[in-house]
Design an enzyme around this catalytic site. Structure first.
Site, PDB file in Angstrom:
ATOM      1  CE1 TYR A  55      -3.261  -2.991   0.337  1.00  0.00           C
ATOM      2  CE2 TYR A  55      -4.384  -1.765  -0.223  1.00  0.00           C
ATOM      3  CZ  TYR A  55      -4.311  -3.152   0.236  1.00  0.00           C
ATOM      4  OH  TYR A  55      -5.109  -3.549  -0.147  1.00  0.00           O
ATOM      5  CG  ASP A  93      -7.650   6.640  -7.211  1.00  0.00           C
ATOM      6  OD1 ASP A  93      -7.863   5.951  -8.449  1.00  0.00           O
ATOM      7  OD2 ASP A  93      -8.053   7.455  -7.807  1.00  0.00           O
ATOM      8  CG  HIS A 108     -13.666  -1.704  -2.477  1.00  0.00           C
ATOM      9  ND1 HIS A 108     -13.654  -2.391  -3.266  1.00  0.00           N
ATOM     10  CD2 HIS A 108     -14.646  -1.849  -1.588  1.00  0.00           C
ATOM     11  CE1 HIS A 108     -14.258  -3.069  -3.224  1.00  0.00           C
ATOM     12  NE2 HIS A 108     -15.301  -3.402  -1.876  1.00  0.00           N
ATOM     13  CB  CYS A 116      -6.552   2.686  15.764  1.00  0.00           C
ATOM     14  SG  CYS A 116      -6.009   2.189  17.324  1.00  0.00           S
TER      15      CYS A 116
HETATM   16  C1  BV8 Z   1     -17.561  -8.735   1.520  1.00  0.00           C
HETATM   17  C2  BV8 Z   1      -8.677  -3.438  -1.147  1.00  0.00           C
HETATM   18  C3  BV8 Z   1     -19.277  -9.131   2.911  1.00  0.00           C
HETATM   19  C4  BV8 Z   1      -8.362  -2.078  -1.995  1.00  0.00           C
HETATM   20  C5  BV8 Z   1     -10.657  -5.012  -2.511  1.00  0.00           C
HETATM   21  C6  BV8 Z   1     -18.145 -16.339  -4.321  1.00  0.00           C
HETATM   22  C7  BV8 Z   1     -18.829 -15.190  -4.619  1.00  0.00           C
HETATM   23  C8  BV8 Z   1     -19.038 -13.726  -4.281  1.00  0.00           C
HETATM   24  C9  BV8 Z   1     -18.743 -12.996  -3.441  1.00  0.00           C
HETATM   25  C10 BV8 Z   1     -17.719 -14.079  -3.078  1.00  0.00           C
HETATM   26  C11 BV8 Z   1     -17.205 -15.239  -3.096  1.00  0.00           C
HETATM   27  N1  BV8 Z   1     -16.304 -15.201  -1.763  1.00  0.00           N
HETATM   28  C12 BV8 Z   1     -16.170 -14.568  -1.508  1.00  0.00           C
HETATM   29  C13 BV8 Z   1     -16.609 -13.285  -1.883  1.00  0.00           C
HETATM   30  C14 BV8 Z   1     -17.018 -11.995  -1.088  1.00  0.00           C
HETATM   31  C15 BV8 Z   1     -15.872 -11.515  -2.066  1.00  0.00           C
HETATM   32  C16 BV8 Z   1     -15.258 -11.468  -3.209  1.00  0.00           C
HETATM   33  O1  BV8 Z   1     -16.349 -11.249  -4.102  1.00  0.00           O
HETATM   34  N2  BV8 Z   1     -14.922 -11.627  -4.187  1.00  0.00           N
HETATM   35  C17 BV8 Z   1     -14.551 -12.080  -5.420  1.00  0.00           C
HETATM   36  C18 BV8 Z   1     -13.299 -12.265  -6.029  1.00  0.00           C
HETATM   37  C19 BV8 Z   1     -15.363 -13.153  -5.562  1.00  0.00           C
HETATM   38  N3  BV8 Z   1     -16.025  -9.535  -1.492  1.00  0.00           N
HETATM   39  C20 BV8 Z   1     -15.417  -9.797  -0.400  1.00  0.00           C
HETATM   40  O2  BV8 Z   1     -14.924 -10.153   1.018  1.00  0.00           O
HETATM   41  C21 BV8 Z   1     -15.874  -7.863  -0.321  1.00  0.00           C
HETATM   42  N4  BV8 Z   1     -16.708  -7.857   1.320  1.00  0.00           N
HETATM   43  O3  BV8 Z   1     -17.905  -9.412   1.053  1.00  0.00           O
HETATM   44  O4  BV8 Z   1     -18.018  -8.599   3.063  1.00  0.00           O
HETATM   45  C22 BV8 Z   1     -20.349  -8.270   3.197  1.00  0.00           C
HETATM   46  C23 BV8 Z   1     -20.931  -7.878   2.018  1.00  0.00           C
HETATM   47  C24 BV8 Z   1     -21.622  -6.589   1.996  1.00  0.00           C
HETATM   48  C25 BV8 Z   1     -22.328  -6.625   3.466  1.00  0.00           C
HETATM   49  C26 BV8 Z   1     -22.212  -7.137   4.712  1.00  0.00           C
HETATM   50  C27 BV8 Z   1     -21.442  -8.149   4.722  1.00  0.00           C
HETATM   51  C28 BV8 Z   1     -14.749  -6.846   0.143  1.00  0.00           C
HETATM   52  C29 BV8 Z   1     -14.360  -6.918  -1.185  1.00  0.00           C
HETATM   53  C30 BV8 Z   1     -13.090  -5.698  -1.134  1.00  0.00           C
HETATM   54  C31 BV8 Z   1     -11.960  -6.218  -1.300  1.00  0.00           C
HETATM   55  N5  BV8 Z   1     -11.293  -5.246  -1.543  1.00  0.00           N
HETATM   56  N6  BV8 Z   1      -9.610  -4.140  -3.072  1.00  0.00           N
HETATM   57  C32 BV8 Z   1      -7.655  -2.015  -2.793  1.00  0.00           C
HETATM   58  O5  BV8 Z   1      -6.238  -2.531  -2.613  1.00  0.00           O
HETATM   59  O6  BV8 Z   1      -7.509  -1.377  -3.931  1.00  0.00           O
HETATM   60  S1  BV8 Z   1     -11.054  -5.023  -3.828  1.00  0.00           S
HETATM   61  C33 BV8 Z   1     -10.425  -4.559  -5.486  1.00  0.00           C
HETATM   62  O7  BV8 Z   1     -10.673  -4.845  -6.620  1.00  0.00           O
HETATM   63  C34 BV8 Z   1     -10.196  -3.698  -5.423  1.00  0.00           C
HETATM   64  O8  BV8 Z   1     -11.511  -2.584  -4.265  1.00  0.00           O
HETATM   65  C35 BV8 Z   1     -10.891  -2.843  -6.786  1.00  0.00           C
HETATM   66  O9  BV8 Z   1     -11.556  -1.743  -6.603  1.00  0.00           O
HETATM   67  C36 BV8 Z   1     -11.731  -3.833  -6.353  1.00  0.00           C
HETATM   68  C37 BV8 Z   1     -12.405  -4.467  -7.690  1.00  0.00           C
HETATM   69  O10 BV8 Z   1     -12.156  -4.443  -9.544  1.00  0.00           O
HETATM   70  P1  BV8 Z   1     -11.919  -3.467 -10.438  1.00  0.00           P
HETATM   71  O11 BV8 Z   1     -12.164  -1.765  -9.973  1.00  0.00           O
HETATM   72  O12 BV8 Z   1     -12.957  -3.845 -10.961  1.00  0.00           O
HETATM   73  O13 BV8 Z   1     -10.649  -3.757 -10.840  1.00  0.00           O
HETATM   74  P2  BV8 Z   1     -10.613  -4.596 -12.284  1.00  0.00           P
HETATM   75  O14 BV8 Z   1      -9.337  -4.521 -12.238  1.00  0.00           O
HETATM   76  O15 BV8 Z   1     -11.167  -5.641 -11.780  1.00  0.00           O
HETATM   77  O16 BV8 Z   1     -11.345  -4.040 -14.059  1.00  0.00           O
HETATM   78  C38 BV8 Z   1     -10.627  -3.309 -14.239  1.00  0.00           C
HETATM   79  C39 BV8 Z   1     -11.877  -2.611 -15.196  1.00  0.00           C
HETATM   80  O17 BV8 Z   1     -12.134  -1.314 -16.209  1.00  0.00           O
HETATM   81  C40 BV8 Z   1     -12.648  -3.673 -16.384  1.00  0.00           C
HETATM   82  O18 BV8 Z   1     -13.377  -3.731 -16.683  1.00  0.00           O
HETATM   83  C41 BV8 Z   1     -11.615  -2.933 -17.915  1.00  0.00           C
HETATM   84  O19 BV8 Z   1     -12.049  -3.206 -19.113  1.00  0.00           O
HETATM   85  C42 BV8 Z   1     -11.221  -1.534 -17.895  1.00  0.00           C
HETATM   86  N7  BV8 Z   1     -11.249  -0.744 -17.909  1.00  0.00           N
HETATM   87  C43 BV8 Z   1      -9.307  -0.482 -17.910  1.00  0.00           C
HETATM   88  N8  BV8 Z   1      -8.579   0.672 -18.647  1.00  0.00           N
HETATM   89  C44 BV8 Z   1     -10.014   1.387 -18.864  1.00  0.00           C
HETATM   90  C45 BV8 Z   1     -11.174   0.217 -18.269  1.00  0.00           C
HETATM   91  N9  BV8 Z   1     -11.905   1.146 -18.521  1.00  0.00           N
HETATM   92  C46 BV8 Z   1     -12.575   2.769 -18.972  1.00  0.00           C
HETATM   93  N10 BV8 Z   1     -11.574   3.322 -19.774  1.00  0.00           N
HETATM   94  C47 BV8 Z   1     -10.024   2.494 -19.153  1.00  0.00           C
HETATM   95  N11 BV8 Z   1      -8.923   2.692 -19.839  1.00  0.00           N
END
Ligand code: BV8
Length: 232
Positions: A55, A93, A108, A116
């Site tokens: 980070y 960011d 997020h 803390c």
């Molecule tokens: C939770 C930390 C309970 C910050 C992040 C099985 C099935 C379903 C769900 C789950 C499962 N097993 C576990 C889960 C839950 C889990 C989850 O979803 N896992 C996934 C992987 C299956 N989720 C959690 O654990 C969440 N918590 O569920 O708690 C709860 C929920 C609700 C209420 C009560 C209890 C916590 C999730 C947060 C995790 N932290 N990161 C950091 O380090 O940054 S997630 C991480 O992925 C980032 O936060 C990021 O923002 C996020 C999503 O990624 P994207 O932003 O979509 O980025 P990505 O690279 O994937 O995609 C980029 C896109 O941009 C692409 O489409 C691309 O085409 C496009 N692009 C690229 N360039 C451009 C563009 N578009 C336009 N212009 C461009 N130039």
């Protein structure tokens, strides 16, 4: 209709043209690091230095990054649209703020915030966070990045769900629709009758759930859409 109420969800793709890496694109962050090592509480407990370094590197990059036309267009929308605009970001960011947005919901967490783990006090994060830094409030060595890791509960979910239930338009920008609960927002918006739009370089996992999809770079698609909404 009175001025439509708009909810926007952004992901890493909106910051890509500002030079910040996305997660799942070619060579993205999750290609360089194992999620379980750097974005889970277990990973932090196992090797806090690795996580703090991860980070610190992203905080330094974000500090040097400049907002692009997409960030600036969303700030213009917030300033000029007569209806409600709720901007929710998965990004940690501060490019939305640097681009002029006032009210940003960081579901997020944020690189510029420290948390803390003992008393939940928050304070501005130093550029280079140290493992075991003291909390300024309870003085225990339990400072951590103020980031929502996998398995942790995203921030401000009630506020987000409230905005979604009142939405006339829901737009997802630059997110691959992989991570929940964010990837499920489109279903709630659809359920309440909102028009849903995906703006992405490549279609997201959940693109079939959107009424409309606009492919392209955010710096082009977002300003064009904002012009449409504002009528200029
Ligand atoms: C939770 C930390 C309970 C910050 C992040 C099985 C099935 C379903 C769900 C789950 C499962 N097993 C576990 C889960 C839950 C889990 C989850 O979803 N896992 C996934 C992987 C299956 N989720 C959690 O654990 C969440 N918590 O569920 O708690 C709860 C929920 C609700 C209420 C009560 C209890 C916590 C999730 C947060 C995790 N932290 N990161 C950091 O380090 O940054 S997630 C991480 O992925 C980032 O936060 C990021 O923002 C996020 C999503 O990624 P994207 O932003 O979509 O980025 P990505 O690279 O994937 O995609 C980029 C896109 O941009 C692409 O489409 C691309 O085409 C496009 N692009 C690229 N360039 C451009 C563009 N578009 C336009 N212009 C461009 N130039």
């Amino acid at each position: 209709m009175a001025s439509p109420s708009i909810v926007i969800l952004t992901g890493a793709g909106i910051s890509a043209e500002s030079g910040l890496g996305t997660f799942r694109d070619e060579g993205g962050l999750w290609a360089q690091h194992r999620i379980e090592d750097v974005a889970t509480p277990e990973g932090f407990a196992r090797n806090p230095q690795l996580v703090v370094d991860f980070y610190n590197a992203r905080r330094r990059q974000a500090a040097e990054a400049v907002p692009n036309a997409a960030h600036e267009a969303l700030a213009r929308l917030e300033a000029e649209h007569a209806g409600n605009v709720t901007l929710v970001t998965q990004n940690v960011d501060d490019l939305h703020e640097k681009g002029g947005s006032q009210n940003v919901v960081h579901m997020h967490g944020a690189l510029n915030s420290a948390l803390c783990a003992a008393c939940a006090h928050r304070w501005p994060a130093p550029l280079k966070m140290q493992v075991g830094a003291l909390c300024p409030k309870c003085a225990t060595p339990t400072a951590r990045p103020d980031i929502v890791w996998f398995g942790e509960i995203p921030y401000q979910m009630e506020r987000i769900e409230q905005a979604l239930t009142r939405a006339d338009i829901f737009v997802a920008i630059g997110t691959s629709g992989n991570v929940y609960p964010a990837a499920g927002f489109v279903q709630l918006a659809t359920h309440v009758g909102a028009h849903t739009v995906e703006m992405n370089l490549d279609p997201g996992e959940n693109v079939s759930l959107f009424a409309e999809a606009r492919a392209g770079k955010a710096s082009e698609t977002v300003p064009a859409w904002v012009k449409e909404v504002l009528g200029s």
